[in-house]
Design a protein around this motif. Structure first.
Motif, short mmCIF file in Angstrom:
data_model
loop_
_atom_site.label_atom_id
_atom_site.label_comp_id
_atom_site.label_asym_id
_atom_site.label_seq_id
_atom_site.Cartn_x
_atom_site.Cartn_y
_atom_site.Cartn_z
N LEU A 191 0.82 -1.21 0.00
CA LEU A 191 0.00 0.00 0.00
C LEU A 191 0.86 1.27 0.00
CD1 LEU A 191 -2.93 0.86 -0.04
CD2 LEU A 191 -2.93 0.82 2.46
N TYR A 192 2.07 1.19 0.58
CA TYR A 192 2.96 2.34 0.59
C TYR A 192 3.29 2.82 -0.83
CZ TYR A 192 4.07 2.50 5.59
OH TYR A 192 3.99 2.66 6.95
N ARG A 193 3.42 1.86 -1.75
CA ARG A 193 3.86 2.20 -3.11
C ARG A 193 2.75 2.07 -4.15
NH1 ARG A 193 7.78 -1.11 -0.94
NH2 ARG A 193 6.94 -2.90 -2.07
N ALA A 194 1.52 1.81 -3.70
CA ALA A 194 0.44 1.57 -4.66
C ALA A 194 0.14 2.81 -5.50
CB ALA A 194 -0.82 1.14 -3.91
N HIS A 195 0.26 4.01 -4.92
CA HIS A 195 -0.08 5.23 -5.67
C HIS A 195 0.93 5.54 -6.77
CE1 HIS A 195 2.87 6.59 -2.70
NE2 HIS A 195 3.07 7.64 -3.48
N LEU A 196 2.08 4.84 -6.77
CA LEU A 196 3.10 5.07 -7.79
C LEU A 196 2.95 4.15 -8.99
CD1 LEU A 196 6.20 5.36 -5.42
CD2 LEU A 196 4.83 7.23 -6.38
N LYS A 197 2.00 3.18 -8.90
CA LYS A 197 1.84 2.19 -9.96
C LYS A 197 0.50 2.37 -10.66
CE LYS A 197 4.68 -1.14 -7.43
NZ LYS A 197 4.76 -2.51 -6.86
N THR A 198 0.41 1.78 -11.87
CA THR A 198 -0.81 1.94 -12.67
C THR A 198 -1.47 0.61 -13.01
OG1 THR A 198 0.55 1.94 -14.69
CG2 THR A 198 0.03 4.09 -13.71
N THR A 223 -3.84 -2.83 -12.34
CA THR A 223 -5.21 -2.94 -11.84
C THR A 223 -5.25 -3.07 -10.32
OG1 THR A 223 -5.76 -4.09 -13.87
CG2 THR A 223 -7.38 -4.20 -12.11
N PHE A 224 -4.36 -3.89 -9.77
CA PHE A 224 -4.35 -4.11 -8.33
C PHE A 224 -4.02 -2.82 -7.57
CE2 PHE A 224 -2.34 -5.26 -4.34
CZ PHE A 224 -3.19 -6.25 -3.85
N SER A 225 -3.01 -2.09 -8.03
CA SER A 225 -2.60 -0.85 -7.34
C SER A 225 -3.69 0.21 -7.42
CB SER A 225 -1.29 -0.32 -7.94
OG SER A 225 -0.26 -1.26 -7.78
N ILE A 226 -4.37 0.31 -8.59
CA ILE A 226 -5.46 1.28 -8.72
C ILE A 226 -6.60 0.93 -7.77
CG2 ILE A 226 -7.23 2.13 -10.31
CD1 ILE A 226 -5.17 1.83 -12.56
#
Length: 367
Positions: A311-318, A320-323
């Motif tokens: 979750l710390y790095r999810a906003h940096l990825k595009t 489906t799971f991170s979004i």
């Protein structure tokens, strides 16, 4: 009474029991065993739950007493200390062995708690058609669990020593920063304020620092050992392809789960880990509470730690799971999202363990 006399007495009582009941051992369907350190109690019942035998044996007579039972009987014990060892021994004798979690046996105890009442409750619980069982672990699985427990104990010892050092230095007006960095600066702080303590106080603090470093070395040794196992274990290698799963979680899953087919689906596995909502429903109205926190506390904690790292790095990825994780965090908050990720990760891990397949990121993101 010496060992030989006890063995003779047990054999005599066993023979008398068979003579009086005209061979009741033939009717034994389930044998509930209350295990302990020295004294064990055996309770046999037929297929209808009627009492057939009840006897107390000492540790040195225990294996021989069980070996005399008919091989058609199912041997049942509580999943407690020593149960997996005895389970392996009984399986070697040709018996079918089942282990039941203690919380599932407790409702069947009648009256006061005694060894005989516990053994009777175990046999009665085993006759329930919907009873759930614990698989007997192998020596390798148990040793892997011991490795994790020893590592956890070393971490607790290291944390306790670090808190003790900070507490002692606060009494001398010295405040350390949190973490390992603060402990590494103890010598510098002692040289900076030599007049604030006596030689005895300085020696006490340095001995505590030595214990902290020794615990730190222990944790590093356990980490290297676990990483070495995870590199060569085929199941651990597949599990580590899942985001948020590393050597610690993968080996802990292999050691704790054992047989994934014991769970009907991924949700049952998540419920066993205690990361699904607890229910308090009545009259057709469902009320969901916080997570149940059942099952393996250590494994649940590690899964949630792994979810935090995602979750710390999810906003940096595009992907489906991170979004999905980022949107859920905005709607439901950090903690709920962390548990939701842990729940999803646990279901993916169960699928890999159960069907021996590989992780597929796109498909997993849509679960």
């Amino acid at each position: 009474m010496n060992k030989c006399a006890r063995i003779v007495k047990a054999e005599k009582a066993f023979t008398i029991c068979n003579v009086k009941r005209k061979g009741p051992m033939k009717n034994v369907s389930v044998v509930g065993i209350d295990i302990a350190k020295r004294i064990f109690h055996l309770y046999g019942a037929d297929s209808k739950g009627h009492k057939v035998m009840s006897k107390k044996v000492y540790r040195d007579e225990f294996l021989e007493a069980v070996a005399q039972l008919p091989k058609e009987a199912v041997v049942v014990m509580e999943a407690c200390g020593g149960a997996h060892y005895w389970g392996r021994r009984f399986q070697g004798l040709g018996f079918e062995v089942r282990l039941i979690a203690p919380q599932f046996v407790k409702p069947y105890v009648k009256g006061n708690k005694t060894d005989m009442a516990d053994a009777e409750a175990i046999s009665e619980a085993a006759l329930r058609p919907t009873m759930r069982y614990v698989r007997v672990k192998s020596i390798t699985e148990q040793e892997l669990q011991h490795l994790h427990r020893a590592r956890e104990l070393a971490i607790k010892s290291q944390t306790a020593e670090g808190n003790s050092i900070r507490g002692m230095l606060l009494e001398y007006g010295i405040s350390l920063v949190q973490g390992k960095k603060g402990i590494s600066e103890v010598s510098v702080q002692l040289e900076k304020y030599p007049e604030r303590m006596s030689p005895v106080g300085r020696e006490l603090i340095m001995r505590a620092v030595d214990r902290y470093k020794k615990s730190e070395e222990e944790v590093e040794w356990y980490d290297k050992k676990i990483e070495g196992i995870a590199k060569v274990h085929p199941v651990c290698k597949r599990l580590q392809t899942v985001p948020g799963i590393g050597p610690i979680i993968s080996t802990a899953l292999v050691a704790a789960v054992g047989d994934p087919s014991a769970f009907k689906n991924g949700r049952q596995f998540s419920a066993w880990l205690g990361i699904v909502p607890k229910q308090h429903s009545t009259g057709g109205k469902q009320k969901l509470l916080g997570i149940s926190k059942r099952g393996d506390k250590y494994l649940r904690k590690q899964l949630i730690h792994g979810s935090r790292s995602l979750l710390y790095r999810a906003h940096l990825k595009t992907d489906t799971f991170s979004i999905w994780a980022t949107n859920l965090k905005e709607r439901r908050g950090w903690n709920r999202t962390t548990v939701a990720i842990a729940n999803k990760t646990a279901r993916i891990c169960w699928s890999i363990l159960r069907f021996e397949n590989d992780y597929q990121s796109t498909r997993a993101a849509r679960v």
